[in-house]
Design an enzyme around this catalytic site. Sequence first.
Site, mmCIF file in Angstrom:
data_model
loop_
_atom_site.group_PDB
_atom_site.id
_atom_site.type_symbol
_atom_site.label_atom_id
_atom_site.label_comp_id
_atom_site.label_asym_id
_atom_site.label_seq_id
_atom_site.Cartn_x
_atom_site.Cartn_y
_atom_site.Cartn_z
ATOM 1 N N HIS A 258 32.672 -130.417 19.521
ATOM 2 C CA HIS A 258 32.195 -129.254 18.774
ATOM 3 C C HIS A 258 33.364 -128.662 17.985
ATOM 4 O O HIS A 258 33.241 -128.361 16.804
ATOM 5 C CB HIS A 258 31.602 -128.235 19.732
ATOM 6 N N ASP B 284 30.455 -123.993 23.794
ATOM 7 C CA ASP B 284 29.458 -124.675 22.966
ATOM 8 C C ASP B 284 29.545 -126.196 23.083
ATOM 9 O O ASP B 284 29.047 -126.915 22.220
ATOM 10 C CB ASP B 284 29.624 -124.268 21.498
ATOM 11 N N HIS C 183 36.668 -121.686 22.512
ATOM 12 C CA HIS C 183 37.005 -122.310 21.222
ATOM 13 C C HIS C 183 37.142 -121.243 20.145
ATOM 14 O O HIS C 183 36.841 -120.074 20.370
ATOM 15 C CB HIS C 183 35.998 -123.384 20.844
#
Length: 258
Positions: A112, A135, A54
Amino acid sequence: MKIISVACLQDNYAYLILDEITRDAVVVDPVEPEKVVDAAKHHGAQLKIVLTTHHHWDHAGGNDKIKQLVPGIRVYGGSIDNVRGCTDKVNNGDKLSLGADINILCLHTPCHTKGHISYYITGHERDDPAVFTGDTLFVAGCGKFFEGTAEQMYQSLCVTLSSLPKPTRIYCGHEYTVKNLQFARTVEPNNASIHQKLEWAYKQRGEGLPTVPSTIEEEMETNPFMRVDQPELQSKVGCGSPVEALQEIRRLKDNWKG
């Protein structure tokens, strides 16, 4: 298939995935690229691919530098615009390969962040598969809902990731295990598996060793965010559905002062 953890920053992990036949390698989230390149040299690996989970800086922040250090390396991620240094956008279900045996399945696991990608990797038939969850999923925890909803996190954790084979090894983005298990114990104080794993995690960290990887099977026994389908857990947090329970457990964790 060999997996090497590279500790980065204060509590991050980058990971090298090495094809032991060709010595080609993938790296996940190389936030400290010099460390990763040194680890690759130590293991005789040739870096070919970056997998970015990400866009947060502590995961994607090393991409531009590693492109300088390893000319021609491809950087994959969920967004060309948001993921620093991304050369190739991937979507849910996309497949990549490396070397003789390594196959990579991209799984969209949002919440997230909107474009969060987890990478499910299989190697030789004798190797247990592995998933690199950034995450979204931690050992005994999950990421904060920065860009998504409880419904999305439920889909990511309890549908997408929970459907992977139980022996699948989980390699997450941070060393948060002790705190996560301490919190999990407050949610399910009678869960013996949580107590046992917490004692093990204390020992690991006391010896300077990582608590990663976990497995899908272990998380379904000890991670409250992946156990919200259990009626007794829903009752414990005063909720009537898995999604409501997930939202409430995240609220409790966000306010927990452990």
